[in-house]
Design a protein around this motif. Structure first.
Motif, mmCIF file in Angstrom:
data_model
loop_
_atom_site.group_PDB
_atom_site.id
_atom_site.type_symbol
_atom_site.label_atom_id
_atom_site.label_comp_id
_atom_site.label_asym_id
_atom_site.label_seq_id
_atom_site.Cartn_x
_atom_site.Cartn_y
_atom_site.Cartn_z
ATOM 1 N N PHE A 71 50.875 -12.958 17.405
ATOM 2 C CA PHE A 71 50.659 -11.861 18.345
ATOM 3 C C PHE A 71 49.231 -11.309 18.311
ATOM 4 C CE2 PHE A 71 55.303 -11.462 17.339
ATOM 5 C CZ PHE A 71 55.768 -11.923 18.575
ATOM 6 N N ALA A 72 48.336 -11.984 17.611
ATOM 7 C CA ALA A 72 46.930 -11.570 17.586
ATOM 8 C C ALA A 72 46.023 -12.672 18.119
ATOM 9 C CB ALA A 72 46.514 -11.197 16.156
ATOM 10 N N GLU A 73 46.576 -13.629 18.856
ATOM 11 C CA GLU A 73 45.820 -14.807 19.294
ATOM 12 C C GLU A 73 45.070 -14.529 20.598
ATOM 13 O OE1 GLU A 73 49.100 -14.485 19.426
ATOM 14 O OE2 GLU A 73 50.181 -16.044 18.335
ATOM 15 N N HIS A 74 44.299 -13.466 20.624
ATOM 16 C CA HIS A 74 43.646 -13.041 21.864
ATOM 17 C C HIS A 74 42.605 -14.051 22.336
ATOM 18 C CE1 HIS A 74 45.610 -9.131 21.753
ATOM 19 N NE2 HIS A 74 45.335 -9.086 20.454
ATOM 20 N N TYR A 106 50.498 -25.126 38.642
ATOM 21 C CA TYR A 106 49.763 -25.918 39.625
ATOM 22 C C TYR A 106 50.780 -26.769 40.371
ATOM 23 C CZ TYR A 106 45.765 -28.444 41.601
ATOM 24 O OH TYR A 106 44.821 -28.954 42.453
ATOM 25 N N GLY A 107 50.609 -26.861 41.690
ATOM 26 C CA GLY A 107 51.496 -27.678 42.498
ATOM 27 C C GLY A 107 52.686 -26.900 43.006
ATOM 28 N N SER A 108 53.441 -27.557 43.895
ATOM 29 C CA SER A 108 54.589 -26.888 44.514
ATOM 30 C C SER A 108 55.779 -27.823 44.654
ATOM 31 C CB SER A 108 54.182 -26.346 45.893
ATOM 32 O OG SER A 108 53.682 -27.407 46.717
ATOM 33 N N GLY A 109 55.874 -28.819 43.773
ATOM 34 C CA GLY A 109 56.978 -29.757 43.848
ATOM 35 C C GLY A 109 58.305 -29.141 43.433
ATOM 36 N N PRO A 110 59.416 -29.768 43.766
ATOM 37 C CA PRO A 110 60.736 -29.215 43.460
ATOM 38 C C PRO A 110 61.136 -29.307 41.994
ATOM 39 C CG PRO A 110 60.968 -31.356 44.531
ATOM 40 C CD PRO A 110 59.511 -31.007 44.580
ATOM 41 N N VAL A 111 60.459 -30.142 41.214
ATOM 42 C CA VAL A 111 60.772 -30.286 39.790
ATOM 43 C C VAL A 111 59.655 -29.625 38.982
ATOM 44 C CG1 VAL A 111 61.159 -31.889 37.877
ATOM 45 C CG2 VAL A 111 62.040 -32.430 40.154
ATOM 46 N N THR A 112 60.032 -28.681 38.128
ATOM 47 C CA THR A 112 59.049 -27.945 37.334
ATOM 48 C C THR A 112 59.080 -28.414 35.888
ATOM 49 O OG1 THR A 112 59.219 -25.975 38.728
ATOM 50 C CG2 THR A 112 58.314 -25.675 36.520
ATOM 51 N N VAL A 113 57.933 -28.850 35.408
ATOM 52 C CA VAL A 113 57.791 -29.294 34.023
ATOM 53 C C VAL A 113 56.830 -28.340 33.322
ATOM 54 C CG1 VAL A 113 56.984 -31.120 32.501
ATOM 55 C CG2 VAL A 113 58.242 -31.700 34.567
ATOM 56 N N ALA A 114 57.233 -27.849 32.168
ATOM 57 C CA ALA A 114 56.404 -26.915 31.398
ATOM 58 C C ALA A 114 55.932 -27.569 30.111
ATOM 59 C CB ALA A 114 57.190 -25.644 31.079
ATOM 60 N N PHE A 115 54.642 -27.459 29.838
ATOM 61 C CA PHE A 115 54.063 -27.884 28.569
ATOM 62 C C PHE A 115 53.766 -26.629 27.753
ATOM 63 C CE2 PHE A 115 52.477 -31.105 31.696
ATOM 64 C CZ PHE A 115 53.341 -32.126 31.308
ATOM 65 N N CYS A 116 54.262 -26.597 26.536
ATOM 66 C CA CYS A 116 54.104 -25.415 25.696
ATOM 67 C C CYS A 116 52.859 -25.540 24.829
ATOM 68 C CB CYS A 116 55.340 -25.213 24.822
ATOM 69 S SG CYS A 116 56.810 -24.772 25.792
ATOM 70 N N ALA A 117 52.009 -24.523 24.916
ATOM 71 C CA ALA A 117 50.756 -24.487 24.155
ATOM 72 C C ALA A 117 50.887 -23.449 23.045
ATOM 73 C CB ALA A 117 49.590 -24.147 25.069
ATOM 74 N N GLU A 118 51.075 -23.924 21.832
ATOM 75 C CA GLU A 118 51.062 -23.024 20.679
ATOM 76 C C GLU A 118 49.627 -22.905 20.179
ATOM 77 O OE1 GLU A 118 55.444 -24.505 19.031
ATOM 78 O OE2 GLU A 118 53.686 -24.643 17.739
ATOM 79 N N TYR A 119 49.274 -21.721 19.669
ATOM 80 C CA TYR A 119 47.914 -21.555 19.150
ATOM 81 C C TYR A 119 47.813 -20.541 18.018
ATOM 82 C CZ TYR A 119 48.505 -18.757 23.466
ATOM 83 O OH TYR A 119 49.020 -17.987 24.490
ATOM 84 N N ASP A 120 48.953 -20.107 17.463
ATOM 85 C CA ASP A 120 48.870 -19.176 16.338
ATOM 86 C C ASP A 120 48.603 -19.925 15.043
ATOM 87 O OD1 ASP A 120 51.561 -20.207 16.653
ATOM 88 O OD2 ASP A 120 52.217 -18.794 15.130
ATOM 89 N N ALA A 121 47.982 -19.220 14.103
ATOM 90 C CA ALA A 121 47.629 -19.790 12.805
ATOM 91 C C ALA A 121 48.468 -19.154 11.709
ATOM 92 C CB ALA A 121 46.145 -19.570 12.532
ATOM 93 N N LEU A 122 48.332 -19.688 10.510
ATOM 94 C CA LEU A 122 49.063 -19.193 9.348
ATOM 95 C C LEU A 122 48.208 -18.208 8.558
ATOM 96 C CD1 LEU A 122 50.465 -22.643 8.303
ATOM 97 C CD2 LEU A 122 51.918 -20.651 8.676
ATOM 98 N N THR A 161 52.196 -19.920 24.323
ATOM 99 C CA THR A 161 53.320 -19.367 23.553
ATOM 100 C C THR A 161 52.844 -18.892 22.185
ATOM 101 O OG1 THR A 161 53.911 -21.551 22.660
ATOM 102 C CG2 THR A 161 54.922 -20.902 24.735
ATOM 103 N N PRO A 162 52.657 -17.598 22.007
ATOM 104 C CA PRO A 162 52.196 -17.075 20.717
ATOM 105 C C PRO A 162 53.306 -17.032 19.680
ATOM 106 C CG PRO A 162 52.637 -15.272 22.218
ATOM 107 C CD PRO A 162 52.843 -16.544 23.008
ATOM 108 N N ALA A 163 52.907 -16.780 18.444
ATOM 109 C CA ALA A 163 53.833 -16.391 17.367
ATOM 110 C C ALA A 163 54.950 -17.387 17.121
ATOM 111 C CB ALA A 163 54.419 -15.002 17.669
ATOM 112 N N GLU A 164 54.589 -18.660 16.944
ATOM 113 C CA GLU A 164 55.619 -19.638 16.550
ATOM 114 C C GLU A 164 55.898 -19.559 15.065
ATOM 115 O OE1 GLU A 164 57.468 -23.194 15.010
ATOM 116 O OE2 GLU A 164 55.393 -22.595 14.592
ATOM 117 N N GLU A 165 54.855 -19.342 14.260
ATOM 118 C CA GLU A 165 55.041 -19.324 12.809
ATOM 119 C C GLU A 165 55.920 -18.150 12.370
ATOM 120 O OE1 GLU A 165 54.340 -21.648 10.894
ATOM 121 O OE2 GLU A 165 52.860 -22.819 12.006
#
Length: 412
Positions: A71-74, A106-122, A161-165
Motif C-alpha cells: 500500500f506504499a507503492e506510489h 485498451y480495445g473494445s472486443g467482447p472478451v476481456t483479458v486482464a494481466f495482473c501487475a504486482e509491484y510491492d516489495a518485502l 495490484t498492490p499489497a500481495e505480500e
C-alpha cells in the motif's frame, strides 16, 4: 534513474543488448520455422515485445531499485501506469479505492483479458519475490496485444495490484468490482523453477491481544492479571492442538508484546498468527479451533481478549485447465524449460481472483542459482540478465495465451 543500458522513457531497439543480456535470443524457438513463428499474429506480438525490450527491462530495474512495501507503492504504480498511458491505454488511478492500484484498458472486443501487475516489495528484503519482473511482464503483454486487440475481439486490461505480500490487494480489488466483466486473468511469477499449474495454500491471519491488570510482581501479585501468562497458555494450547491437525493444516505465529519490566505483571500481550490449509473451505474450521485456544487462555487467566483479522483471507489457487494448456503449449514452442509439478508451497491473493475468474499463475525460472523467493540472493537475481530475458518471455507468453483464447485451434 533508468537501468544501465535501458531506455526507460522510450522503446529499446529490437534485439538490443539490455543490461548485458542479449534479448534477441529471448524465446528464440518462437521465431523459427515451426510453431508460433509461422503464425503472423504471434510473430507480430513477439516482435512488439522485443521492440519494447529496453523500456520493459528499464521499468523492471527501476521498480527493483526503489522497493516499496504494501500500500506504499506510489512510484511503482505511477511508473507502471505511465508506460501504459503513453501507449494509448485508458488508465484509471486509484482503482477499487486503493491509492496505489490502477486499471488500464485498451480495445473494445467482447472478451476481456486482464494481466495482473504486482509491484510491492518485502520489508527489509526489497524485491526478493521478483514483483518488479511481474509488473514489467504485464505491461509488455498489454503493449504487445494493443495493436491487434480489436482485430482479435479483445479488450486488454492491465491491473496494478498492490499489497500481495501482505494486505490482500487483489482480494480487495475483487470485492470492489475491479475484476467485474473480466473473462480471464493472468500473471507470471518469477521463481527458482518452471511450472504451469500453480498450487498454493489458503492463508488466514489473526492478531490476538490480551489486556490484563498491572501490579507489582512481589508486593501485590494477587492484584494483577498477567497478560503474558495468557499468551503463554494460548501458545501451549495451540502447540497441543497441532498434534491433532491434518497434515496440510498449519499454524504459526510470533509474540509481538509481552510486558516491559520483570517486576511488573504485564498488562498487555500481543501476537500475530497465520493459519494455512490446502483448501479455502478448511480455513474456517481451523480458525475456529485456533481462536478457541486464545479464548480458553483468556478465561483461565482472567484477561480480556481482542481478536482481529488484519487482512482478507488468501484462498487456494484454482487454475483454469484450458488456459493452462494454452500457456503450456506456448511455453514449449518458445523453448522454455519443461515445467515441474509441485505441491502447494506458497500463498497468493491471485488465488482469490481464480475462484471467480478463469485464471493462471505460472512460474518462470529466472536462473537464481538455487535461491528461492524471500531470500536476499533472489532479490539480486530478480534484476540480473536471466530475469530480464524471463520477463520478456513472460510478456510474450501472456500475450500469446490471450490471443489463443479468442482464436479457433489451428486446423479448425
Amino acid at each position: 534513474m533508468g537501468a544501465p543500458g535501458a531506455d526507460v522513457a522510450g522503446a529499446g531497439a529490437k534485439g538490443a543488448d539490455v543490461n548485458g543480456a542479449d534479448v534477441s535470443g529471448a524465446g528464440a524457438a518462437g521465431a523459427g520455422a515451426e510453431g508460433p513463428g509461422r503464425d503472423p499474429v504471434k510473430a507480430a506480438i513477439r516482435e512488439r515485445v522485443l521492440a519494447h525490450a529496453g523500456e520493459l527491462v528499464g521499468l523492471s530495474h527501476r521498480i527493483h531499485a526503489h522497493p516499496e512495501t504494501a500500500f506504499a507503492e506510489h512510484r511503482a504504480a505511477e511508473w507502471t501506469a505511465r508506460a501504459l498511458s503513453a501507449a494509448g491505454f485508458e488508465v484509471t488511478a486509484g482503482a477499487g479505492g486503493l491509492p496505489t492500484a490502477f486499471s488500464a484498458s485498451y480495445g473494445s472486443g467482447p472478451v476481456t483479458v486482464a494481466f495482473c501487475a504486482e509491484y510491492d516489495a518485502l520489508p527489509g528484503l526489497g524485491h526478493a519475490c521478483g514483483h518488479n519482473v511481474i509488473a514489467a511482464a504485464a505491461v509488455g503483454a498489454g503493449l504487445a496485444l494493443a495493436p491487434v486487440a480489436d482485430a482479435l475481439g479483445l479488450t486488454v486490461k492491465v491491473v496494478g495490484t498492490p499489497a500481495e505480500e501482505r494486505g490482500g490487494g487483489k482480494a480487495l480489488l475483487l470485492e470492489a468490482g475491479v475484476f467485474d466483466g473480466v473473462d480471464a486473468a493472468m500473471m507470471v511469477h518469477p521463481g527458482p523453477f518452471e511450472t504451469v499449474r500453480f498450487r498454493s495454500f489458503a492463508l488466514g491471519t489473526l492478531d490476538a491481544e490480551y489486556l490484563g491488570r498491572p501490579a507489582h510482581a512481589t508486593l501485590a501479585p494477587h492484584e494483577g492479571r498477567n497478560a503474558a501468562d495468557a499468551m503463554t497458555l494460548a501458545q501451549v494450547a495451540i502447540g497441543l492442538l497441532r498434534q491433532q491437525l491434518p497434515r496440510d493444516w498449519h499454524v504459526h505465529g510470533v509474540v509481538t508484546a509481552a510486558g516491559e519490566a520483570p517486576n511488573v505483571i504485564p498488562a498487555r500481550a500481543a501476537a500475530s498468527y497465520e493459519i494455512r490449509a490446502a483448501r479455502a473451505e478448511d480455513l474456517a474450521a481451523l480458525r475456529a479451533r485456533v481462536e478457541d485456544c486464545f479464548r480458553g487462555a483468556a478465561v483461565a487467566s482472567g484477561c480480556e481478549l481482542n481478536l482481529t483479522r488484519p487482512e482478507p483471507d488468501y484462498l487456494d489457487f484454482r487454475d483454469d485447465a484450458g488456459l493452462a494448456e494454452l500457456y503450456a503449449a506456448n511455453a514449449a514452442a518458445l523453448g522454455r524449460p519443461a515445467p515441474v509439478e509441485r505441491e502447494p508451497f506458497a500463498m497468493t491473493d491471485m488465488a482469490n481472483v481464480s475462484h471467480v475468474v478463469r485464471a493462471i499463475h505460472p512460474m518462470l525460472d529466472i536462473g537464481a542459482g538455487g535461491a528461492v523467493p524471500h531470500d536476499a540472493a533472489f532479490a539480486e537475481a530478480a534484476a540480473a540478465p536471466a530475469a530480464d530475458r524471463a520477463l520478456l518471455d513472460a510478456a510474450v507468453l501472456l500475450a500469446w495465451t490471450a490471443a489463443d483464447l479468442v482464436r479457433p485451434p489451428a486446423g479448425a
